[in-house]
Motif scaffolding. Structure first.
Motif, short mmCIF file in Angstrom:
data_model
loop_
_atom_site.label_atom_id
_atom_site.label_comp_id
_atom_site.label_asym_id
_atom_site.label_seq_id
_atom_site.Cartn_x
_atom_site.Cartn_y
_atom_site.Cartn_z
N ASP A 96 0.85 -1.19 0.00
CA ASP A 96 0.00 0.00 0.00
C ASP A 96 0.89 1.25 0.00
OD1 ASP A 96 -1.68 2.06 0.61
OD2 ASP A 96 -2.73 1.00 2.22
N PRO A 97 0.68 2.17 -0.94
CA PRO A 97 1.52 3.38 -0.97
C PRO A 97 1.55 4.12 0.36
CG PRO A 97 0.08 3.31 -2.88
CD PRO A 97 -0.30 2.15 -2.04
N ARG A 155 0.47 7.94 -2.37
CA ARG A 155 -0.14 7.44 -3.62
C ARG A 155 -0.16 8.54 -4.68
NH1 ARG A 155 -3.99 3.36 -4.84
NH2 ARG A 155 -4.02 2.83 -2.65
N ASN A 173 1.98 8.54 -8.18
CA ASN A 173 1.30 8.62 -9.49
C ASN A 173 1.84 9.75 -10.35
OD1 ASN A 173 -0.35 6.38 -9.41
ND2 ASN A 173 -1.87 7.43 -8.15
N THR A 199 5.76 -1.72 -4.69
CA THR A 199 4.62 -0.79 -4.66
C THR A 199 4.54 -0.03 -5.98
OG1 THR A 199 4.96 -0.59 -2.29
CG2 THR A 199 3.55 1.06 -3.30
N LEU A 200 5.68 0.43 -6.46
CA LEU A 200 5.69 1.17 -7.74
C LEU A 200 5.41 0.22 -8.91
CD1 LEU A 200 8.70 3.57 -7.05
CD2 LEU A 200 6.29 4.21 -7.29
N TRP A 232 3.44 -2.27 -8.88
CA TRP A 232 1.99 -2.47 -8.90
C TRP A 232 1.26 -1.22 -9.42
CZ3 TRP A 232 -1.49 -0.39 -4.94
CH2 TRP A 232 -2.81 -0.76 -5.17
N LEU A 233 1.63 -0.05 -8.83
CA LEU A 233 0.94 1.19 -9.24
C LEU A 233 1.14 1.49 -10.72
CD1 LEU A 233 1.59 3.87 -6.45
CD2 LEU A 233 -0.58 2.81 -7.09
N ARG A 234 2.27 1.08 -11.26
CA ARG A 234 2.56 1.38 -12.66
C ARG A 234 2.09 0.27 -13.60
NH1 ARG A 234 6.43 5.43 -13.13
NH2 ARG A 234 7.54 4.44 -14.86
#
Ligand code: G6P
Length: 605
Positions: free
Chosen positions: A273-274, A282, A286, A414-415, A417-419
């Motif tokens: 989780d960011p 988060r 982003n 984390t990055l 996943w977010l990316r």
């Protein structure tokens, strides 16, 4: 680097001061001293050797007192000679110890000289003692508050006046200070560790605080001069950090604490989780298109390792730079970059300056990966991830490094996943691997007897070469750093592919070549590099994963790692290199926890 302890009590306080100094020794120093009030007169002992020598001088001179201050000094302004050692005096009335650097000391000195003050040291600290004396009118608390207003730079100070027994003042401006509350006695120190055993009731002072300690009262004035109450924390963890238990050295203890340190660091992580990096992470993650990592020493090598993860799994461009280089060169700021500072202590001067420089250049996003809550670096960054290595005392960093790697891996995933480069099953796999890491590390630690046998051989060598490839190249760098700083053997590390561009010329029977050989896509290339060394009569010492089919042979010594650990393999492979350095240093009889000329927290440039 420098350390401060002070106390007021109705008993002889000198043993408490000396014990506090011993606990601060790990930070590095080159002189030390203590001053107490005896019948309205200041008495003092100083040494340009170790605290043990100071203790002997104290015994010889039968120094006893109920009010006192003590210091370990790392020389910056003025050589490490007896007359520059703190405590420093003004008119035999004011005694002072100081951590930090006073930037406007020259101008202050000129003014004081014009007013007839005589300087007997080359330190910047002496101006503070004289400034306090110049405004002192039987109220030390008021004098200190007035004097610190004139200081530019960083300071933590402790002061007494011979005509106010059972009273010590201290002030914090840029360098940490903590007050310890006792029963009819009170203490202060630059690091809570120094007070372990005396009290566990602590007040962590804030920037600009000036404090007066008497036997039964602590008064705190904040940066505006208003009297304030600060929260009292009950902290019990420090006592175990300063106990060696069954170990002979803190470095050894801290190597073996790594499974626990990693468990504690990931204990609160159920998902990538960011928000693990702070509120608003988060949003920042982003926006960014790259990372700029700044650090020094071992922390720099954790950044170098993370670059491989960040670029391969999160696919985000990452630049890693030594903070002392970055702060002084012209660079092109990218406002979409996340500046990540990595620091065990959170106080390293160059890393702090690198961060400030990035802010001045207009960088918008900053993050700290740090082991010390409330440290200067953590206070200056918007986002942060605290590692839970616990207090690290050995100068050679071990558990701080592996927990930093864990933090950086969590950031990378984390990055990733977010990316959009990881699905939930890949995330679950990463989490499973992280959780198994403490157990995997325990298996690596069980290799110690084999490593001790190698260390015996290494102890007679003068040069060692370390080789690694890919994300294990920074691990080779860290292995070489650990060996040189603890055993004083010259060691350097190369990416194995660079061998034939220079270091191969050095290879002889006399220089062991240590190789980190994980079972990864570069294994076959590494095997060729190993043959290049063997063909020239070199002696190879290889930490090889299972299934690498690298086996003991003439000139080829192999320790088999218990399991291959994929992306997290650097965290496992650094541990035998830490043990090799530690046992080689022990075999050579060096001061393992306090290597010569080095300091734990490098708080000056
Ligand atoms: C000193 C220590 C090293 C440490 C480096 C950076 O050189 O001896 O162990 O890696 O400082 O310190 P930091 O606290 O910023 O990680």
């Amino acid at each position: 680097m420098c350390g401060i302890v002070g106390a007021v009590a109705q008993r002889n306080i000198v043993p408490v001061l000396v014990q506090g100094l011993r606990r601060l020794e790990y930070r590095g120093y080159d002189s030390c001293g203590v001053a107490v009030i005896v019948d309205g007169v200041a008495r003092c002992a100083r040494s340009v050797s170790r605290v043990a020598d100071l203790e002997q001088k104290i015994l010889d001179s039968q120094l006893l007192g109920e009010t006192g201050i003590a210091h370990t000094r790392w020389a910056t302004h003025g050589a490490p000679v007896t007359h520059n050692a703190h405590p420093i005096f003004s008119h035999e009335t004011i005694a002072l110890v100081h951590n930090g650097i006073i930037e406007n000391h020259e101008i202050l000195r000129e003014g004081l000289c014009e007013n007839g003050y005589k300087f007997v040291t080359q330190t910047d600290s002496e101006v503070i003692a004289h400034l306090i004396y110049s405004v002192y009118k039987n109220d030390l608390f008021a004098a200190v508050r007035a004097a610190v207003k004139q200081l530019h730079g960083a300071y933590a100070i402790a002061v007494f006046s011979t005509d106010q027994p059972h009273l010590v003042c201290c002030a914090r401006g840029g360098s940490p200070l903590v007050v310890g509350l006792g029963k009819s006695e009170n203490f202060l120190a630059s690091d809570a560790l120094a007070l372990a055993g005396s009290t566990n009731r602590l007040i962590f002072l804030k920037e600009g605080d000036v404090v007066e300690l008497t036997l039964d009262r602590v008064r705190i004035a904040d940066c505006n001069g208003d009297l304030v109450q600060r929260q009292v924390h009950t902290v019990n963890t420090y006592s175990s950090a300063v106990e060696l238990g069954p170990y002979q050295h803190f470095m050894h203890k801290e190597i073996f604490e790594q499974p626990r340190a990693i468990s504690d660091t990931i204990a609160h992580i159920d998902a990538f989780d960011p928000e693990l990096f702070g509120a608003g992470a988060r949003d920042v993650f982003n926006k960014i298109d790259s990372l700029l990592i700044l650090a020094c020493g071992t922390s720099y090598y954790s950044g170098l390792t993370a670059k491989y993860w960040l670029e391969s799994i999160a696919k985000i461009p990452t630049q890693v730079e030594i903070a002392s280089e970055y702060r002084y060169r012209d660079s092109v700021p990218n406002h979409r970059s996340l500046v990540v500072v990595i620091s065990q202590s959170g106080e390293t001067a160059d890393t702090l300056a690198g961060l400030k420089h990035a802010n001045e250049l207009g960088h918008l996003h900053t993050m700290a990966i740090c082991n010390v809550e409330g440290s200067a670096i953590v206070r200056l960054t918007a986002l942060r991830f605290l590692t839970h290595a616990g207090t690290e005392i050995g100068v050679a960093s071990t558990k701080a490094f592996t927990t930093q790697l864990v933090a950086l891996f969590v950031l990378s995933v984390t990055l990733e996943w977010l990316r959009g480069h990881a699905d939930s099953s890949l995330l679950a796999q990463h989490l499973k691997q992280l959780r198994h890491l403490p157990a995997a590390l325990n298996s690596v630690l069980s290799l110690e007897p084999q490593i001790i046998a190698w260390a015996e051989e290494f102890s007679s060598k003068e040069n060692v070469l370390f080789l690694g490839r890919g994300m294990h190249y920074p691990i080779a760098l860290e292995g070489a750093l650990k060996l040189k700083e603890t055993s004083y053997i010259h060691a350097e590390a190369y990416p194995a592919g660079e061998l034939k561009h220079g270091p191969l010329a050095l290879v002889t029977e006399a220089m062991p070549v240590v190789t980190v050989a994980p079972n990864d896509m570069l294994l076959e290339k590494l095997k060729s590099n190993i043959q290049e060394v063997r063909a020239r009569g070199g002696q190879l010492y290889v930490f090889a994963d299972a299934d690498t089919r690298i086996v003991n042979d003439e000139g080829l010594h192999v320790i088999r790692m218990p399991e291959h650990y994929g992306l997290l393999s650097p965290i496992l492979h650094v541990v035998p290199l830490q043990l090799l350095a530690y046992h080689t240093a022990c075999a050579r009889g060096t001061d393992v926890d306090k290597p010569r000329n080095l300091a734990k927290s490098v708080t000056v440039e």
